[in-house]
Design a protein around this motif. Structure first.
Motif, PDB file in Angstrom:
ATOM      1  N   LEU A 199     -13.022  11.746   9.013  1.00 32.61           N
ATOM      2  CA  LEU A 199     -13.017  11.352   7.602  1.00 32.61           C
ATOM      3  C   LEU A 199     -12.602   9.895   7.490  1.00 32.61           C
ATOM      4  N   THR A 216     -17.338  10.328   4.278  1.00 32.18           N
ATOM      5  CA  THR A 216     -16.355   9.997   3.248  1.00 32.18           C
ATOM      6  C   THR A 216     -16.039  11.323   2.532  1.00 32.18           C
ATOM      7  N   PRO A 217     -14.792  11.464   2.042  1.00 25.23           N
ATOM      8  CA  PRO A 217     -14.370  12.785   1.567  1.00 25.23           C
ATOM      9  C   PRO A 217     -15.203  13.348   0.413  1.00 25.23           C
ATOM     10  N   LEU A 254      -8.555  11.804  10.825  1.00 16.16           N
ATOM     11  CA  LEU A 254      -8.429  11.112   9.540  1.00 16.16           C
ATOM     12  C   LEU A 254      -8.240   9.636   9.864  1.00 16.16           C
ATOM     13  N   GLY A 310      -5.896   6.386   7.110  1.00 16.15           N
ATOM     14  CA  GLY A 310      -5.218   7.286   6.170  1.00 16.15           C
ATOM     15  C   GLY A 310      -4.661   6.555   4.960  1.00 16.15           C
ATOM     16  N   MET A 339      -7.391   5.767   2.542  1.00 17.01           N
ATOM     17  CA  MET A 339      -7.871   6.958   1.827  1.00 17.01           C
ATOM     18  C   MET A 339      -6.885   7.316   0.727  1.00 17.01           C
ATOM     19  N   PHE A 367      -8.217   9.638  -2.302  1.00 24.71           N
ATOM     20  CA  PHE A 367      -8.969  10.699  -1.627  1.00 24.71           C
ATOM     21  C   PHE A 367      -8.106  11.861  -1.139  1.00 24.71           C
ATOM     22  N   LEU A 368      -6.770  11.743  -1.299  1.00 25.26           N
ATOM     23  CA  LEU A 368      -5.936  12.764  -0.655  1.00 25.26           C
ATOM     24  C   LEU A 368      -6.217  14.199  -1.092  1.00 25.26           C
ATOM     25  N   ASP A 391      -9.015  15.473  -2.029  1.00 22.72           N
ATOM     26  CA  ASP A 391     -10.260  15.869  -1.359  1.00 22.72           C
ATOM     27  C   ASP A 391     -10.001  16.159   0.119  1.00 22.72           C
ATOM     28  N   VAL A 392      -9.197  15.297   0.737  1.00 18.74           N
ATOM     29  CA  VAL A 392      -8.910  15.485   2.164  1.00 18.74           C
ATOM     30  C   VAL A 392      -8.222  16.831   2.379  1.00 18.74           C
ATOM     31  N   SER A 393      -7.259  17.161   1.499  1.00 15.98           N
ATOM     32  CA  SER A 393      -6.561  18.441   1.653  1.00 15.98           C
ATOM     33  C   SER A 393      -7.523  19.606   1.491  1.00 15.98           C
ATOM     34  N   THR A 432      -5.686  17.825  15.092  1.00 17.89           N
ATOM     35  CA  THR A 432      -5.806  16.805  14.047  1.00 17.89           C
ATOM     36  C   THR A 432      -5.247  15.481  14.541  1.00 17.89           C
TER      37      THR A 432
END
Ligand code: AMP
Length: 378
Positions: free
Chosen positions: A83, A134-135, A157, A160, A163, A168-169, A171-173, A185
């Motif tokens: 990501l 991209t997220p 990631l 970070g 992002m 974007f956090l 979305d990332v979660s 990860t």
């Protein structure tokens, strides 16, 4: 007589598959960078890792090599996910993973907003093992059912902090919640604000922390100048510099896309000048990047978009036409020159409204920041 030097580059003594070794050799890499030396063995052992490193440190290789070493190119499932915050970075990361994984037979798909989703469907139907995304666009695919993350055993990631800045956090979660909890990860970030620590804590299992000292531009690698110039004289000062300095390629930073466009218009008659900012359509951005890389427009007016994440090789000059917002942004921008040991020059315009940040800069950089000899007012 000359003794034969090492026949086979060992790349730090790391044992890779022959395909990966050949790919590394084809890229011309003979020695791992510090972040690669520290991150690759940890990732290959399967552990989670948090790496604090900037663009220019070789961090893409630090996770791309483990991806192509650990994943299985003969299985037609998506196993690796990277990501990234921006389209440009997505493209660069994809190129590097493709270069490293082609011989092993990996298919890599790039998914970002602004590009036709149909084209992405078509690529997804070819069963890529690795996605760089991209997220926002990735979530779109996940919701449509065109991407399934149940087999994503390695998730990276990248950038970070960026992002985080771009919101974007959440979305990332949501994306991470669709991946197996047994996944590996890796998180890379230039800075480590509290929110990044929180992600590491919530989303990762006992990660190994690797910190590579910020490649702060130093006197040996970047000559750093400031030039006191009134706002209304900046265009004149820039023209003068562009004619006097020996410029191989230059990034000229502006704070907003409108200012970048305005400056590009003012310099329209200079055919060396291009412009790149986030307000441009994807195609136009890629064209601008390409023209810059190929030195058709070796002078690129850019917003901060270009100060991080983009791998623009061989920039001889960074010109801060607008003062960076803070010292960190300054370091990021100036870090675009003198990368991987090449020498460079940074020139920062100090206008009448910039004195506060200029003070901070002077405090941080001390005597390495010198007055530029150009004198507009004599
Ligand atoms: P990155 O920090 O990943 O954006 O990488 C910065 C640049 O260094 C890219 O152009 C890479 O292709 C290059 N690079 C990465 N690793 C190495 C290496 N071990 N030796 C030489 N160049 C490298």
């Amino acid at each position: 007589m000359q003794l034969a030097t090492q026949v086979e580059p060992t790349f730090g003594g790391l044992a890779f598959r022959p395909e990966t070794k050949r790919a590394i050799r084809a890229l011309g890499w003979t020695q791992p960078t510090p972040i690669q030396t520290r991150v690759i063995p940890v990732m290959i052992s399967g552990k989670d890792v948090v790496g604090q490193a900037q663009t220019g440190s070789g961090k893409t290789g630090a996770f791309a090599i483990p991806l192509v070493e650990r994943l299985n190119a003969t299985v037609r499932t998506l196993q690796g996910l990277v990501l990234v915050p921006t389209r440009e970075l997505a493209i660069q990361v994809t190129d590097e993973i493709r270069a490293l994984g082609r011989e092993s037979g990996f298919r890599v798909v790039t998914l970002f907003g602004g590009q036709s989703i149909e084209r992405q469907f078509a690529e997804l139907r070819r069963y890529p093992q690795i996605a760089v995304a991209t997220p926002g666009r990735l979530l779109d695919h996940v919701q449509r059912g065109t991407v399934k993350l149940g087999g994503a055993t390695m998730v990276i990631l990248d950038e970070g902090d960026r992002m985080l800045d771009m919101g974007f956090l959440p979305d990332v979660s949501r994306i991470l919640s669709q991946t197996p909890s047994s996944r590996q990860t890796a998180l890379f970030s230039a800075t480590m604000p509290t929110a990044i620590h929180a992600i590491a804590k919530q989303q990762m299992r006992d990660p190994v922390w690797v910190r590579i000292a910020t490649p702060t531009p130093t006197v040996e690698t970047v000559e750093q100048f400031y030039l006191e110039v009134a706002e209304e004289d900046k265009v004149r000062a820039l023209r003068s510099l562009l004619n006097k300095e020996e410029i191989d390629s230059a990034l000229v930073f502006r704070r907003t896309k409108h200012r970048a466009d305005r400056l590009a218009r003012a310099l329209r008659s200079d055919r060396r000048v291009g412009v790149l900012h986030g307000g441009m359509r994807q195609g136009a951005r890629l064209q601008a990047l390409r023209a810059f890389e190929e030195k058709r427009t070796p002078i690129l007016i850019a917003t901060n978009l270009a100060s991080r994440g983009l791998d623009l090789p061989e920039i001889s000059h960074v010109i801060n036409f607008d003062m960076p917002e803070d010292v960190e942004t300054y370091i990021h921008r100036v870090g675009r020159t003198a990368r991987m040991g090449r020498a460079g020059t940074a020139i920062t315009f100090v206008g009448q409204f910039d004195l506060e940040i200029f003070d901070q800069l002077k405090r941080n950089l001390g005597s390495s920041l010198k007055r530029h000899p150009l004198n507009l007012y004599s």
